[in-house]
Design a protein around this motif. Structure first.
Motif, PDB file in Angstrom:
ATOM      1  N   MET A  46      44.300  30.068  50.782  1.00  0.00           N
ATOM      2  CA  MET A  46      43.195  30.793  50.477  1.00  0.00           C
ATOM      3  C   MET A  46      43.388  30.874  48.819  1.00  0.00           C
ATOM      4  N   GLY A  47      42.207  31.077  48.381  1.00  0.00           N
ATOM      5  CA  GLY A  47      41.949  31.218  46.812  1.00  0.00           C
ATOM      6  C   GLY A  47      42.450  32.432  46.511  1.00  0.00           C
ATOM      7  N   GLY A  48      43.225  32.655  45.174  1.00  0.00           N
ATOM      8  CA  GLY A  48      43.826  33.716  44.832  1.00  0.00           C
ATOM      9  C   GLY A  48      42.766  35.186  44.654  1.00  0.00           C
ATOM     10  N   ASP A  49      41.641  34.882  44.749  1.00  0.00           N
ATOM     11  CA  ASP A  49      40.581  35.974  45.040  1.00  0.00           C
ATOM     12  C   ASP A  49      40.618  36.830  46.274  1.00  0.00           C
ATOM     13  N   ARG A  50      41.067  35.982  47.263  1.00  0.00           N
ATOM     14  CA  ARG A  50      41.222  36.565  48.616  1.00  0.00           C
ATOM     15  C   ARG A  50      42.799  37.029  48.850  1.00  0.00           C
ATOM     16  N   LEU A  51      43.658  36.143  48.330  1.00  0.00           N
ATOM     17  CA  LEU A  51      45.282  36.372  48.710  1.00  0.00           C
ATOM     18  C   LEU A  51      45.871  37.597  48.611  1.00  0.00           C
ATOM     19  N   VAL A  52      45.585  38.374  47.480  1.00  0.00           N
ATOM     20  CA  VAL A  52      46.163  39.621  47.213  1.00  0.00           C
ATOM     21  C   VAL A  52      45.991  40.839  48.255  1.00  0.00           C
ATOM     22  N   GLU A  53      44.754  40.888  48.369  1.00  0.00           N
ATOM     23  CA  GLU A  53      44.483  41.597  49.554  1.00  0.00           C
ATOM     24  C   GLU A  53      44.726  41.428  51.030  1.00  0.00           C
ATOM     25  N   ALA A  54      44.998  40.050  51.251  1.00  0.00           N
ATOM     26  CA  ALA A  54      45.322  39.530  52.587  1.00  0.00           C
ATOM     27  C   ALA A  54      46.812  39.918  52.619  1.00  0.00           C
ATOM     28  N   VAL A  55      47.528  39.644  51.768  1.00  0.00           N
ATOM     29  CA  VAL A  55      49.258  39.793  51.616  1.00  0.00           C
ATOM     30  C   VAL A  55      49.495  41.275  51.512  1.00  0.00           C
ATOM     31  N   ALA A  56      48.945  42.219  50.550  1.00  0.00           N
ATOM     32  CA  ALA A  56      49.330  43.539  50.108  1.00  0.00           C
ATOM     33  C   ALA A  56      48.314  44.485  50.560  1.00  0.00           C
ATOM     34  N   GLY A  57      47.095  44.283  50.814  1.00  0.00           N
ATOM     35  CA  GLY A  57      46.020  45.371  51.192  1.00  0.00           C
ATOM     36  C   GLY A  57      45.245  45.517  50.086  1.00  0.00           C
ATOM     37  N   GLU A  58      44.094  46.283  50.408  1.00  0.00           N
ATOM     38  CA  GLU A  58      43.044  46.851  49.544  1.00  0.00           C
ATOM     39  C   GLU A  58      43.437  47.477  48.445  1.00  0.00           C
ATOM     40  N   HIS A  59      44.503  48.395  48.499  1.00  0.00           N
ATOM     41  CA  HIS A  59      44.984  48.955  47.452  1.00  0.00           C
ATOM     42  C   HIS A  59      45.726  48.056  46.222  1.00  0.00           C
ATOM     43  N   ALA A  60      46.491  47.311  46.804  1.00  0.00           N
ATOM     44  CA  ALA A  60      47.185  46.182  45.797  1.00  0.00           C
ATOM     45  C   ALA A  60      45.958  45.587  44.715  1.00  0.00           C
ATOM     46  N   GLU A  61      44.810  44.931  45.557  1.00  0.00           N
ATOM     47  CA  GLU A  61      43.950  44.401  45.170  1.00  0.00           C
ATOM     48  C   GLU A  61      43.234  45.329  44.149  1.00  0.00           C
ATOM     49  N   ALA A  62      42.668  46.570  44.317  1.00  0.00           N
ATOM     50  CA  ALA A  62      42.136  47.318  43.602  1.00  0.00           C
ATOM     51  C   ALA A  62      42.815  47.842  42.200  1.00  0.00           C
TER      52      ALA A  62
END
Length: 219
Positions: A46-62
């Motif tokens: 995945m691109g980094g734009d998607r990976l954070v949420e995929a791995v750690a959830g919406e809260h981590a991305e936000a």
């Protein structure tokens, strides 16, 4: 009839998937997040734009998304000198062009400076028709955007996608293109087939032997 290979890069031509996983793990820990290594590996491709949420959830991305991507970049940079081409990568690309008359476009969501480094490492800069980077599309794999950009870089009638992850397979399916896959990124044979790969190869030299018989489809 002109045929084109749309080749993924990370995990397909260069042996980077586990380096990426380590860099992401260190990035997560730098902001106080501990995630399982297997979950990070499963998201590589995945691109980094998607990976954070995929791995750690919406809260981590936000809360940490941009900070994590910057930390990943800082962690990955020192690992670049450890990266090596996968066995047969140069042979695959040069054979595709010189022996089979194929166009080769590298369809990657990697950072431009990384792709430039890999082009020199692989010694294929003067062989390929073009390449993409993270700068070329807003949505990375498994979205189809990068493959569509890659197709725009070549005048071709038929194409096939070659990748190492389920995300490559999903992107190909969404683009309406056939895909063959490699085990070189650490994804399993069955899951790659489940995501649309018509054939799964153990190594690049096995793929090279089948270049004339790949399932090219009209674009």
């Amino acid at each position: 009839m002109t045929n084109t290979l749309l080749l993924d890069v990370d995990g397909t031509l260069v042996d980077t998937n586990y380096h990426h996983a380590v860099a992401w793990l260190r990035a997560f820990r730098s902001v106080g997040l501990t995630v399982p290594a297997w979950r990070v590996h499963r998201a590589i491709g995945m691109g980094g734009d998607r990976l954070v949420e995929a791995v750690a959830g919406e809260h981590a991305e936000a809360e940490h998304g941009d900070e994590l991507r910057k930390a990943w970049e800082q962690e990955f940079e020192p690992l670049l000198d450890e990266i090596r081409p996968l066995e047969g990568a140069h042979r695959l690309v040069t054979s595709a062009v010189s022996e089979h008359g194929l166009h080769v476009v590298l369809a990657s969501s990697g950072k431009r400076e990384h792709i430039e480094h890999y082009l020199d490492l692989l010694d294929i800069r003067d062989v390929i028709t073009g390449f993409t980077t993270s700068e070329d599309a807003e949505d990375s794999k498994p979205a189809p955007d990068l493959l569509q950009v890659a197709l725009s870089k070549v005048d071709t009638e038929r194409a096939v996608v070659v990748g190492d992850s389920v995300w490559d397979c999903d992107a190909a399916k969404r683009t309406g293109l056939p895909v063959v896959a490699l085990l070189t990124g650490g994804f399993g044979d069955a899951e790659l087939r489940d995501h649309g790969a018509s054939t799964v190869y153990e190594a690049l030299d096995n793929l090279r032997a089948d270049l004339a018989d790949l399932p090219f489809a009209t674009v």
